[in-house]
Design a protein around this motif. Structure first.
Motif, PDB file in Angstrom:
ATOM      1  N   LEU A 134       5.067  -9.294  -7.956  1.00 35.39           N
ATOM      2  CA  LEU A 134       4.074  -8.275  -7.609  1.00 35.39           C
ATOM      3  C   LEU A 134       4.627  -6.852  -7.605  1.00 35.39           C
ATOM      4  CD1 LEU A 134       2.296 -10.255  -4.755  1.00 35.39           C
ATOM      5  CD2 LEU A 134       1.727 -10.178  -7.196  1.00 35.39           C
ATOM      6  N   ILE A 135       5.952  -6.711  -7.548  1.00 35.84           N
ATOM      7  CA  ILE A 135       6.578  -5.388  -7.602  1.00 35.84           C
ATOM      8  C   ILE A 135       7.810  -5.443  -8.491  1.00 35.84           C
ATOM      9  CG2 ILE A 135       5.782  -4.698  -5.289  1.00 35.84           C
ATOM     10  CD1 ILE A 135       8.708  -5.118  -4.305  1.00 35.84           C
ATOM     11  N   VAL A 144      16.606   2.796  -2.992  1.00 36.76           N
ATOM     12  CA  VAL A 144      15.924   1.694  -3.665  1.00 36.76           C
ATOM     13  C   VAL A 144      14.436   2.003  -3.646  1.00 36.76           C
ATOM     14  CG1 VAL A 144      15.419  -0.775  -3.596  1.00 36.76           C
ATOM     15  CG2 VAL A 144      17.699   0.039  -2.984  1.00 36.76           C
ATOM     16  N   GLN A 145      13.855   2.025  -4.829  1.00 31.86           N
ATOM     17  CA  GLN A 145      12.439   2.366  -4.980  1.00 31.86           C
ATOM     18  C   GLN A 145      11.714   1.192  -5.640  1.00 31.86           C
ATOM     19  OE1 GLN A 145      11.849   6.317  -5.623  1.00 31.86           O
ATOM     20  NE2 GLN A 145       9.817   6.015  -4.791  1.00 31.86           N
ATOM     21  N   HIS A 146      10.472   1.008  -5.251  1.00 33.73           N
ATOM     22  CA  HIS A 146       9.679  -0.095  -5.773  1.00 33.73           C
ATOM     23  C   HIS A 146       8.443   0.451  -6.475  1.00 33.73           C
ATOM     24  CE1 HIS A 146      12.168  -2.569  -3.188  1.00 33.73           C
ATOM     25  NE2 HIS A 146      11.857  -1.774  -2.191  1.00 33.73           N
ATOM     26  N   THR A 147       7.982  -0.322  -7.443  1.00 36.51           N
ATOM     27  CA  THR A 147       6.763   0.000  -8.161  1.00 36.51           C
ATOM     28  C   THR A 147       5.864  -1.224  -8.129  1.00 36.51           C
ATOM     29  OG1 THR A 147       8.051   1.390  -9.663  1.00 36.51           O
ATOM     30  CG2 THR A 147       5.821   0.820 -10.356  1.00 36.51           C
ATOM     31  N   ILE A 148       4.629  -1.006  -7.753  1.00 34.90           N
ATOM     32  CA  ILE A 148       3.675  -2.103  -7.714  1.00 34.90           C
ATOM     33  C   ILE A 148       3.288  -2.475  -9.143  1.00 34.90           C
ATOM     34  CG2 ILE A 148       1.575  -0.723  -7.598  1.00 34.90           C
ATOM     35  CD1 ILE A 148       0.669  -2.634  -5.329  1.00 34.90           C
ATOM     36  N   ARG A 192       0.830  -1.211   0.000  1.00 35.97           N
ATOM     37  CA  ARG A 192       0.000   0.000   0.000  1.00 35.97           C
ATOM     38  C   ARG A 192       0.865   1.261   0.000  1.00 35.97           C
ATOM     39  NH1 ARG A 192      -5.432   1.169   0.772  1.00 35.97           N
ATOM     40  NH2 ARG A 192      -5.785   3.233   1.639  1.00 35.97           N
ATOM     41  N   MET A 193       1.939   1.243   0.774  1.00 34.41           N
ATOM     42  CA  MET A 193       2.839   2.396   0.829  1.00 34.41           C
ATOM     43  C   MET A 193       3.502   2.621  -0.526  1.00 34.41           C
ATOM     44  SD  MET A 193       4.446   1.680   4.574  1.00 34.41           S
ATOM     45  CE  MET A 193       5.349   3.207   4.759  1.00 34.41           C
ATOM     46  N   ILE A 194       3.909   1.549  -1.174  1.00 34.06           N
ATOM     47  CA  ILE A 194       4.515   1.654  -2.497  1.00 34.06           C
ATOM     48  C   ILE A 194       3.498   2.230  -3.473  1.00 34.06           C
ATOM     49  CG2 ILE A 194       5.351   0.320  -4.465  1.00 34.06           C
ATOM     50  CD1 ILE A 194       6.549  -1.662  -2.390  1.00 34.06           C
ATOM     51  N   ARG A 195       2.293   1.724  -3.429  1.00 35.40           N
ATOM     52  CA  ARG A 195       1.251   2.137  -4.372  1.00 35.40           C
ATOM     53  C   ARG A 195       0.876   3.608  -4.202  1.00 35.40           C
ATOM     54  NH1 ARG A 195      -1.763   4.265  -7.278  1.00 35.40           N
ATOM     55  NH2 ARG A 195      -3.835   3.637  -7.882  1.00 35.40           N
ATOM     56  N   HIS A 196       0.700   4.039  -2.965  1.00 38.38           N
ATOM     57  CA  HIS A 196       0.171   5.379  -2.730  1.00 38.38           C
ATOM     58  C   HIS A 196       1.230   6.463  -2.537  1.00 38.38           C
ATOM     59  CE1 HIS A 196      -4.057   4.420  -2.786  1.00 38.38           C
ATOM     60  NE2 HIS A 196      -3.784   3.337  -2.086  1.00 38.38           N
ATOM     61  N   PHE A 197       2.397   6.081  -2.035  1.00 39.58           N
ATOM     62  CA  PHE A 197       3.375   7.105  -1.671  1.00 39.58           C
ATOM     63  C   PHE A 197       4.720   6.963  -2.369  1.00 39.58           C
ATOM     64  CE2 PHE A 197       0.650   6.302   2.089  1.00 39.58           C
ATOM     65  CZ  PHE A 197      -0.090   7.470   2.030  1.00 39.58           C
ATOM     66  N   GLY A 198       4.966   5.846  -3.053  1.00 40.30           N
ATOM     67  CA  GLY A 198       6.227   5.661  -3.762  1.00 40.30           C
ATOM     68  C   GLY A 198       7.440   5.791  -2.854  1.00 40.30           C
ATOM     69  N   MET A 199       7.340   5.280  -1.641  1.00 35.17           N
ATOM     70  CA  MET A 199       8.412   5.434  -0.661  1.00 35.17           C
ATOM     71  C   MET A 199       9.607   4.535  -0.977  1.00 35.17           C
ATOM     72  SD  MET A 199       5.991   5.456   2.711  1.00 35.17           S
ATOM     73  CE  MET A 199       6.746   6.579   3.870  1.00 35.17           C
ATOM     74  N   THR A 200      10.775   4.988  -0.567  1.00 33.68           N
ATOM     75  CA  THR A 200      11.999   4.191  -0.694  1.00 33.68           C
ATOM     76  C   THR A 200      12.085   3.223   0.477  1.00 33.68           C
ATOM     77  OG1 THR A 200      13.334   5.722   0.595  1.00 33.68           O
ATOM     78  CG2 THR A 200      13.194   6.138  -1.789  1.00 33.68           C
ATOM     79  N   ASN A 201      13.029   2.273   0.384  1.00 32.35           N
ATOM     80  CA  ASN A 201      13.234   1.329   1.488  1.00 32.35           C
ATOM     81  C   ASN A 201      13.496   2.056   2.805  1.00 32.35           C
ATOM     82  OD1 ASN A 201      12.850  -0.948  -0.023  1.00 32.35           O
ATOM     83  ND2 ASN A 201      14.936  -1.712   0.169  1.00 32.35           N
ATOM     84  N   THR A 202      14.326   3.089   2.758  1.00 36.53           N
ATOM     85  CA  THR A 202      14.671   3.832   3.967  1.00 36.53           C
ATOM     86  C   THR A 202      13.430   4.496   4.562  1.00 36.53           C
ATOM     87  OG1 THR A 202      16.896   4.215   3.125  1.00 36.53           O
ATOM     88  CG2 THR A 202      16.145   5.658   4.897  1.00 36.53           C
ATOM     89  N   GLU A 203      12.614   5.103   3.714  1.00 37.62           N
ATOM     90  CA  GLU A 203      11.389   5.767   4.196  1.00 37.62           C
ATOM     91  C   GLU A 203      10.396   4.750   4.768  1.00 37.62           C
ATOM     92  OE1 GLU A 203      11.293   9.536   1.096  1.00 37.62           O
ATOM     93  OE2 GLU A 203      10.538   7.575   0.431  1.00 37.62           O
ATOM     94  N   ILE A 204      10.264   3.613   4.096  1.00 32.27           N
ATOM     95  CA  ILE A 204       9.362   2.562   4.586  1.00 32.27           C
ATOM     96  C   ILE A 204       9.842   2.060   5.938  1.00 32.27           C
ATOM     97  CG2 ILE A 204       8.550   0.201   4.174  1.00 32.27           C
ATOM     98  CD1 ILE A 204       8.648   0.898   1.138  1.00 32.27           C
ATOM     99  N   ALA A 205      11.134   1.787   6.041  1.00 31.72           N
ATOM    100  CA  ALA A 205      11.703   1.288   7.299  1.00 31.72           C
ATOM    101  C   ALA A 205      11.461   2.280   8.427  1.00 31.72           C
ATOM    102  CB  ALA A 205      13.198   1.022   7.124  1.00 31.72           C
TER     103      ALA A 205
END
Length: 98
Positions: free
Chosen positions: A63-64, A73-77, A28-41
């Motif tokens: 899935l990503i 590092v950035q992820h895209t759903i 959900r965070m990837i989908r809505h906010f495009g957060m990096t690993n550091t931001e997610i952590a």
């Protein structure tokens, strides 16, 4: 019968990637906010390596997608892959429409 079981294994492996609440939140965070690993952590209060492990599982399930943006590092759903998982699960279980 083998193709049926192989299909079941494939669906189960992809569904298993969603079986962890942290991974669902990360999606959900990837989908809505495009957060990096550091931001997610930071947001979840977990280590960056832990986020990487979760991302590896989601990526392994198809899935990503992951890319490096500078040092981050950035992820895209992959919405189509998630929709396909739900379609495959519905087809496997032979659920009626509606």
């Amino acid at each position: 019968m083998q193709n049926f079981y192989t299909f079941a294994e494939d669906v189960a492996a992809r569904a298993q990637a969603l079986a962890d609440p942290t991974r669902l939140v990360i999606l959900r965070m990837i989908r809505h906010f495009g957060m990096t690993n550091t931001e997610i952590a930071s947001y979840l209060g977990i280590s960056r390596p832990t986020v990487s492990v979760h991302a590896k599982i989601l990526r392994g399930a198809g899935l990503i997608e992951t890319s490096e943006v500078g040092r981050a590092v950035q992820h895209t759903i992959k919405p189509a892959a998630l929709r396909q998982l739900f379609t495959d699960l519905q087809r496997f279980l032979d659920l009626p429409e509606g």
